[in-house]
Scaffold this active site. Sequence first.
Site, mmCIF file in Angstrom:
data_model
loop_
_atom_site.group_PDB
_atom_site.id
_atom_site.type_symbol
_atom_site.label_atom_id
_atom_site.label_comp_id
_atom_site.label_asym_id
_atom_site.label_seq_id
_atom_site.Cartn_x
_atom_site.Cartn_y
_atom_site.Cartn_z
ATOM 1 N N LYS A 132 0.035 3.870 -2.589
ATOM 2 C CA LYS A 132 -0.938 4.960 -2.456
ATOM 3 C C LYS A 132 -0.257 6.325 -2.364
ATOM 4 O O LYS A 132 -0.918 7.355 -2.549
ATOM 5 C CB LYS A 132 -1.826 4.722 -1.231
ATOM 6 C CG LYS A 132 -2.749 3.510 -1.370
ATOM 7 C CD LYS A 132 -3.716 3.427 -0.189
ATOM 8 C CE LYS A 132 -4.667 2.241 -0.320
ATOM 9 N NZ LYS A 132 -4.106 0.972 0.144
ATOM 10 N N SER A 160 0.790 -1.236 0.000
ATOM 11 C CA SER A 160 0.000 0.000 0.000
ATOM 12 C C SER A 160 0.818 1.280 0.000
ATOM 13 O O SER A 160 0.230 2.370 -0.066
ATOM 14 C CB SER A 160 -0.943 0.015 1.205
ATOM 15 O OG SER A 160 -1.993 -0.904 1.025
ATOM 16 N N SER A 219 -5.523 3.618 5.169
ATOM 17 C CA SER A 219 -5.114 2.923 3.941
ATOM 18 C C SER A 219 -6.312 2.326 3.225
ATOM 19 O O SER A 219 -6.268 1.190 2.731
ATOM 20 C CB SER A 219 -4.085 1.828 4.260
ATOM 21 O OG SER A 219 -3.376 1.450 3.102
#
Length: 327
Positions: free
Chosen positions: A91, A88, A149
């Site tokens: 991102k 993640s 997240s």
Amino acid sequence: MTARVLTARAAAVAGGALLALSPLTAQAAQVTPPTQNVPSTHTFQTPQTPRPTQTAPVIAAKGASLVDGATGTSLFGKEADTIRPIASTAKIMAASVVLDTKGVDLERKVPVKQEYRDFVTQHGSSTADLQTGDKLTVRQLLYAALLPSGADAAYALADTFGTGSTNDERTASFIAQMNRKAGELGLSHTKFDSFDGAGADASTPNELVELARHAMQNDTFRTVVKTKQYKGEAPAANGRTRYYTWNNTNQLLGSYDGVIGIKTGTTTPAGDCLVFAATRGDKTLYGTVLNSKDRYGDAAKLLDHGFGTTKAKTMKLRALPANAQRD
């Protein structure tokens, strides 16, 4: 006066002169022998005590990088140019694409689609628990994507800032923008396969640090990633007001003095990952640890290495609420 007398007198005068000169001659003959092998101009100096060599930290991460934020100078590297999954932390790029959009309106309202929630369910992703029909601003979606997240929030951003007539076309367009931005930044070993890091997204520790340095140039991004908890409200589908609370999954924030972000990431292929930054005085450091069994301890050790401190040994992690997302 006879010649014999004159000769004797001259000899006497000469002898007196020699006697008078003999002290000077003796003094000139006294030469102090030079010290062997030492030039007369040599100056002796007190030996300097050598500075102790700083020992590089031993960390659990398979890949890591630490750089000086101002210059980009490498302070530590471990397989820093090896390509690895980044989970993640992808991102960071998704947020950068949004924030780098010319004329971006952070107060633009985005309606939450059921597809965003379905995506979380299908992939078992972390979520901001966005409710179908609620209308959140782009700014709120950035908090929702970067703090808990939320894959649902990342989907909403990709669907909003991509182009095309369908969700799939728009998200594919957005991922293409992420890869194009990587190229613009010179991140030749960085590849994005998804908008949330759940795909075959990959980079190197060094390039991920450079991405973080770029993202942190944006005021909004800096404000978001240093926030421990966000509380906000949005118009709900039923006409009422929905209240959201999102906790930052980055437990280094609030645990190590000076930390100002940035993003966690966890998947089975990537392991536990962390992109982080910290400031002490006028010095800012950026770092990455990839596939670590102790990402926060590793990050603290690296920051100690860069700042010349010993805080990692006594660091206590900020606890997350029981219902908070883990990533």
